[in-house]
Design an enzyme around this catalytic site. Sequence first.
Site, PDB file in Angstrom:
ATOM      1  N   HIS A  66      59.697  36.580  44.389  1.00  0.00           N
ATOM      2  CA  HIS A  66      58.796  36.239  44.034  1.00  0.00           C
ATOM      3  C   HIS A  66      58.534  34.782  43.824  1.00  0.00           C
ATOM      4  CE1 HIS A  66      57.853  40.053  42.289  1.00  0.00           C
ATOM      5  NE2 HIS A  66      56.303  39.944  42.838  1.00  0.00           N
ATOM      6  N   ASP A 159      51.097  38.334  49.750  1.00  0.00           N
ATOM      7  CA  ASP A 159      51.894  39.167  49.508  1.00  0.00           C
ATOM      8  C   ASP A 159      51.660  40.616  49.600  1.00  0.00           C
ATOM      9  OD1 ASP A 159      53.541  40.032  47.202  1.00  0.00           O
ATOM     10  OD2 ASP A 159      53.079  39.445  45.610  1.00  0.00           O
ATOM     11  N   PRO A 166      46.070  49.697  53.943  1.00  0.00           N
ATOM     12  CA  PRO A 166      45.423  48.589  53.387  1.00  0.00           C
ATOM     13  C   PRO A 166      45.930  47.664  54.003  1.00  0.00           C
ATOM     14  CG  PRO A 166      46.184  49.717  51.634  1.00  0.00           C
ATOM     15  CD  PRO A 166      46.722  50.836  52.904  1.00  0.00           C
TER      16      PRO A 166
HETATM   17  N1  SAM Z   1      56.563  43.005  47.149  1.00  0.00           N
HETATM   18  C1  SAM Z   1      56.258  43.919  48.138  1.00  0.00           C
HETATM   19  C2  SAM Z   1      56.652  43.839  49.417  1.00  0.00           C
HETATM   20  O1  SAM Z   1      56.754  43.056  49.790  1.00  0.00           O
HETATM   21  O2  SAM Z   1      56.660  44.917  49.320  1.00  0.00           O
HETATM   22  C3  SAM Z   1      54.747  43.783  48.156  1.00  0.00           C
HETATM   23  C4  SAM Z   1      54.139  44.162  46.633  1.00  0.00           C
HETATM   24  S1  SAM Z   1      52.654  44.212  46.371  1.00  0.00           S
HETATM   25  C5  SAM Z   1      52.604  45.113  45.114  1.00  0.00           C
HETATM   26  C6  SAM Z   1      51.303  44.233  47.417  1.00  0.00           C
HETATM   27  C7  SAM Z   1      49.789  44.749  47.613  1.00  0.00           C
HETATM   28  O3  SAM Z   1      49.564  44.502  48.067  1.00  0.00           O
HETATM   29  C8  SAM Z   1      49.764  45.723  46.493  1.00  0.00           C
HETATM   30  O4  SAM Z   1      49.272  46.501  45.403  1.00  0.00           O
HETATM   31  C9  SAM Z   1      48.507  46.462  47.741  1.00  0.00           C
HETATM   32  O5  SAM Z   1      47.434  47.649  46.838  1.00  0.00           O
HETATM   33  C10 SAM Z   1      47.753  45.071  48.369  1.00  0.00           C
HETATM   34  N2  SAM Z   1      47.191  45.283  49.104  1.00  0.00           N
HETATM   35  C11 SAM Z   1      47.260  46.363  50.549  1.00  0.00           C
HETATM   36  N3  SAM Z   1      46.346  45.823  51.110  1.00  0.00           N
HETATM   37  C12 SAM Z   1      45.571  45.296  50.736  1.00  0.00           C
HETATM   38  C13 SAM Z   1      44.182  44.300  50.929  1.00  0.00           C
HETATM   39  N4  SAM Z   1      43.787  44.656  52.762  1.00  0.00           N
HETATM   40  N5  SAM Z   1      43.789  43.670  50.889  1.00  0.00           N
HETATM   41  C14 SAM Z   1      44.089  42.739  49.058  1.00  0.00           C
HETATM   42  N6  SAM Z   1      45.660  43.712  48.939  1.00  0.00           N
HETATM   43  C15 SAM Z   1      46.396  44.753  49.329  1.00  0.00           C
END
Ligand code: SAM
Length: 287
Positions: A66, A159, A166
């Site tokens: 982060h 992030d 997705p």
């Molecule tokens: N630190 C992490 C890593 O690199 O593995 C990333 C963590 S963060 C929890 C990733 C987030 O992106 C997830 O909660 C997921 O639901 C979200 N996400 C995935 N695709 C997305 C999209 N198209 N739009 C918005 N959020 C999305």
Amino acid sequence: MLWFTEYYKGEGMELQGTGLSMKVKSSKYLKTPYQELLLLETEDWGKVLVLDGAVQTTERDEFIYHEMISHPALFTFPRQVEKVLVIGGGDGGTVREVLKHQPKEVVMVEIDREVVEICKKEFPSISKGLGDERVKLTFGDGREFVKDKEAEFDLIIVDCSDPVGPSVVLYQEDFYRDCFKALKEDGIFVTQSESPFAQNRVHRQVVRELEKVFPIVRPYLAFIPTYPSGMWSFTIGSKKLDPLGVAPSALGKLYRELVEREGALKYYNPEVHYGAFAIPNFVYREE
Ligand code: SAM
């Protein structure tokens, strides 16, 4: 005692017979409309969030990810950052770090409401910024969200998880072009860009696609023990401001002011800022 293993697999993973195991005290499983969510209480890493079998956040090493997805870009601005967009970032840790730079507004667009709900409850030290009045939480696809935006944000932070499900759309050139358009004239884009060791081809592709869109592209590294191979990368795409062009005296001053106001950071400092952009030879070596 139970053990959880993340088996390294999936799109772009170049290690096919490797995994990471953790001793688990308790676990909760949930299927959201978008992904499988596992919440672990572990012996060494505190609470751990796992999405579709991949470790996303652990209480013990989340500060590295982060701080490093946020501060190198934020400390590149010679002026106050006003409006920041975070795409993904459901655990809230990126928003927590962004708020340390006193922006007027942070918009977070996360596709999965349940990730945010669980993190608010189970990871209060990570998600605490999500309740801040400057933070606007939107639930939806970050790809769609940026489509009609123009010159609105100082900084866009992606992030996201690995390029499966997705997240796939967040690794594509047309998405980067829309982000370019959504940024102000000196705006900066930064995305997590996978492990240059374990997902080398995906990492290089992110850099290549960004180079088609942004005049300044700077990949950089951080050590994250619970991500595949531990060697992790982020990539900045910038319209004007170069993170390597920041004068050490100016960075030192901004850094000291932030630490005085917000308390110590645990990974990022001015030496790490410049050092993180040094990339070992193998990463871009042609086969
Ligand atoms: N630190 C992490 C890593 O690199 O593995 C990333 C963590 S963060 C929890 C990733 C987030 O992106 C997830 O909660 C997921 O639901 C979200 N996400 C995935 N695709 C997305 C999209 N198209 N739009 C918005 N959020 C999305």
